[in-house]
Design a protein around this motif. Structure first.
Motif: not given
Length: 137
Positions: A48-59, A68-72
């Protein structure tokens, strides 16, 4: 990079031209404060992406890794860029019906993800724009 392809057409010029910029402001389908939930299969991944952070999951990493991410904002969707485990992380979210192939759900957005040299495809919805179909798959 995937987000670079999406965003090429929407870069604001800084030249000396005095002509007014009449281009549309860009994609407005997902508000900056909406939470974007995304995922894909083969291999399974999500987050999920919330504000300027992205959480990436796998099994293998159910808790996920947060970056931290930049949104374009592009003309046809959104791009997100960051670094995950030393690899470039570029993701585009564009409107369009999407099926995960595993359930009878239809998602309102498609996702293209590039991590380093690996490209993946998936679906997304937001906290305000849910998928349609069964809750449980």
């Amino acid at each position: 990079m995937a987000s670079g392809l999406l965003l090429t057409a929407c870069q604001q010029g800084t030249g000396a031209s005095s002509a007014p910029d009449t281009r549309p402001e860009g994609f407005t389908g997902i508000a900056p404060d909406e939470v974007i939930i995304f995922g894909g299969t083969e291999p399974f991944w999500g987050g999920e992406i919330k504000d300027k952070e992205l959480t990436y999951t796998t099994p293998e990493n159910i808790e996920g890794t947060t970056i931290r991410i930049e949104r374009f904002t592009g003309q046809g969707g959104l791009g997100f860029s960051g670094v995950l485990a030393g690899e470039t992380f570029d993701m585009t979210v564009t409107p369009g019906d999407c099926s995960d192939g595993m359930s009878d759900r239809t998602y309102p957005y498609t996702v293209t993800l590039q991590i380093g040299a690996e490209q993946r495809f998936g679906c997304a919805h937001t906290d305000r724009q849910p998928f349609t179909g069964p809750e449980e798959s």
